[in-house]
Design an enzyme around this catalytic site. Structure first.
Site, short mmCIF file in Angstrom:
data_model
loop_
_atom_site.label_atom_id
_atom_site.label_comp_id
_atom_site.label_asym_id
_atom_site.label_seq_id
_atom_site.Cartn_x
_atom_site.Cartn_y
_atom_site.Cartn_z
N CYS A 208 0.84 -1.19 0.00
CA CYS A 208 0.00 0.00 0.00
C CYS A 208 0.88 1.25 0.00
O CYS A 208 1.72 1.43 0.89
CB CYS A 208 -0.90 -0.01 1.24
SG CYS A 208 -1.88 1.49 1.43
N CYS B 2 -6.02 -2.58 0.55
CA CYS B 2 -5.02 -2.71 1.61
C CYS B 2 -5.62 -3.45 2.80
O CYS B 2 -6.76 -3.20 3.20
CB CYS B 2 -4.54 -1.33 2.04
SG CYS B 2 -3.32 -1.38 3.38
N ASP C 45 21.92 2.64 -15.88
CA ASP C 45 21.89 1.39 -15.12
C ASP C 45 21.09 0.34 -15.88
O ASP C 45 19.90 0.54 -16.17
CB ASP C 45 21.25 1.67 -13.76
CG ASP C 45 21.21 0.44 -12.86
OD1 ASP C 45 21.71 -0.62 -13.27
OD2 ASP C 45 20.67 0.56 -11.75
N CYS D 26 -5.33 -0.53 6.02
CA CYS D 26 -5.97 0.80 6.05
C CYS D 26 -7.12 0.80 5.06
O CYS D 26 -7.43 -0.22 4.44
CB CYS D 26 -4.96 1.91 5.75
SG CYS D 26 -4.46 2.05 4.02
N CYS E 242 0.09 3.36 3.49
CA CYS E 242 0.55 2.95 4.83
C CYS E 242 1.67 1.92 4.81
O CYS E 242 2.25 1.62 5.86
CB CYS E 242 -0.64 2.43 5.63
SG CYS E 242 -1.19 0.77 5.12
#
Length: 409
Positions: free
Chosen positions: A197, A213, A333, A216, A200
């Site tokens: 999430c 989630c 990269d 939450c 949170c």
């Protein structure tokens, strides 16, 4: 359109001249240099050029250029549209695009994810399209959670109408502070960057495209528009078969966003969709080019999610050339190659080229995918028998190949 101040007029004129010289001399398509010259003379040129226009900003990790093209095609039904058709998606490219169509009342601009807050603040765009976020050029753009957070802050307190893919939790979080959002369910095949999430940090429960989630209240919003296989279901629950010439599910998702955006301009699906069906190629993507009896289809893939999309439209019965660079626009990269599952290529003749061909060769070796290493793209082509060939390349490798064929569109 309000007439530009004298300084801005001069900057615009000189920028257009620089762009023309770039094209005439074969140095490029002029989509960046013109904007750079203009901004040197008038640093606030983008704001001045954007004034009095209705702007759409399109941002995502993948699909920006195609979605920009589709929205532009649809909106041409109602008026002239300024756009950065070839993907120059930073402020210099935006200035160049707006300068080339000074009287266009509408503009559709592809925007690099990192630059979206700055461009939104400068232009005051009335519509923003947000489609997906996944790892890409980590050495330049940083963590995608940070990008989503920047989107969230940029949209706070604005009157901008957001068109957002609710199947991507990071996009949903980034759009969550906007005062007006049209949610579109257009899928998220690449989920490896969004198992937690963003609000949170708790785990996300995922079932199909739905998600929520565990810790939450953050969950997938109810979509107004839904991509349903080969069709789009609009807010009135009417189903429209897309029947696009552009291949693959990703392009059907792009079309769903484009149709939702067109409706914010009062353009109904029955008028917008026929224009989307006319699009066959986007800045060289999906173009088929000929060389010595060989038909090469050009596909762009810049990151793991993009390679997943490219494999989906690739023809498993054809040989395939893979080309990877690591220049500035690609990101230096190449560790992202290890996030791509190349095992799908087993059984196909695979040819590897590009500046970072050894990096890709090692990755294929570990994946137990047989391949042939080629010094140049031409070397890879001449090893093929006449017939069809798929080509997948990342950004600068793709542009180099496209330039060899006269920047095929």
């Amino acid at each position: 359109m309000t007439q530009l101040p004298l300084r801005a007029q001069l900057a615009t004129a000189l920028g257009r001249t620089a762009a023309t010289l770039s094209r005439v001399t074969g140095r490029g398509d002029g989509s960046v240099i013109g904007g750079r010259v203009g901004l040197m003379l008038e640093p606030d040129l983008l704001r001045k050029l954007a004034a009095d226009r209705k702007l759409v900003l399109v941002s995502a990790t993948n699909g920006k250029t195609t979605t920009t093209r589709l929205i532009t095609s649809a909106l041409q039904e109602v008026g002239e549209v300024a756009t950065n058709a070839f993907g120059a998606n930073m402020p210099a490219g935006h200035v160049s695009a707006l300068s080339q169509a000074k009287q266009a009342p509408l503009a559709v601009l592809e925007v690099d994810e990192k630059y979206l807050p700055e461009v939104l603040d400068t232009t005051g765009a009335s519509v923003v399209c947000l489609m997906n976020l996944s790892r890409d050029q980590m050495d330049r753009a940083a963590e995608i959670w940070l990008l989503a957070q920047k989107w969230q802050r940029a949209l706070t307190g604005t009157d901008t109408h957001v068109i957002a893919n609710c199947d991507d939790p990071l996009v949903t979080w980034g759009a969550s502070t906007a005062t007006r959002v049209t949610w579109v369910s257009c899928g998220q095949p690449w989920k490896e960057d969004s198992w937690c999430c963003p609000r949170c940090g708790g785990p996300l429960d995922r079932k199909g495209d739905d998600w929520a989630c565990r810790e939450c209240s953050f969950r997938r919003p109810e979509p107004a528009w839904v991509l349903d296989d080969d069709a789009v279901i609009d807010p009135r629950r009417q189903r429209w078969v897309l029947d696009l010439q552009l291949p693959g599910r990703a392009n059907r998702a792009n079309a769903a966003i484009a149709l939702a955006t067109a409706e914010t301009f009062g353009l109904p699906v029955e008028r917008a969709l026929p224009r989307l069906r006319e699009v066959r190629s986007v800045a060289g993507r999906y173009t088929t080019v000929e060389r010595d009896g060989r038909s090469l289809r050009l596909l762009l893939a810049k990151n793991p999610a993009g390679w997943l999309e490219a494999f989906e439209v690739s023809d498993a019965g054809l040989p395939i050339i893979l080309s990877v660079n690591a220049q500035g626009p690609d990101g230096r990269d190449t560790s992202w190659l290890w996030d791509v599952d190349y095992r799908i290529l087993r059984g196909r003749p695979v040819y590897v080229t590009g500046e970072r061909r050894l990096d890709l060769a090692l990755r294929l070796h570990v994946a137990e995918v047989p391949f042939q290493l080629c010094e140049t793209f031409d070397d890879a082509v001449v090893r093929q028998a006449p017939g069809g060939i798929d080509v997948i390349a990342n950004y600068t490798a793709f542009q180099q190949i496209r330039a060899e064929f006269g920047r095929a569109v």
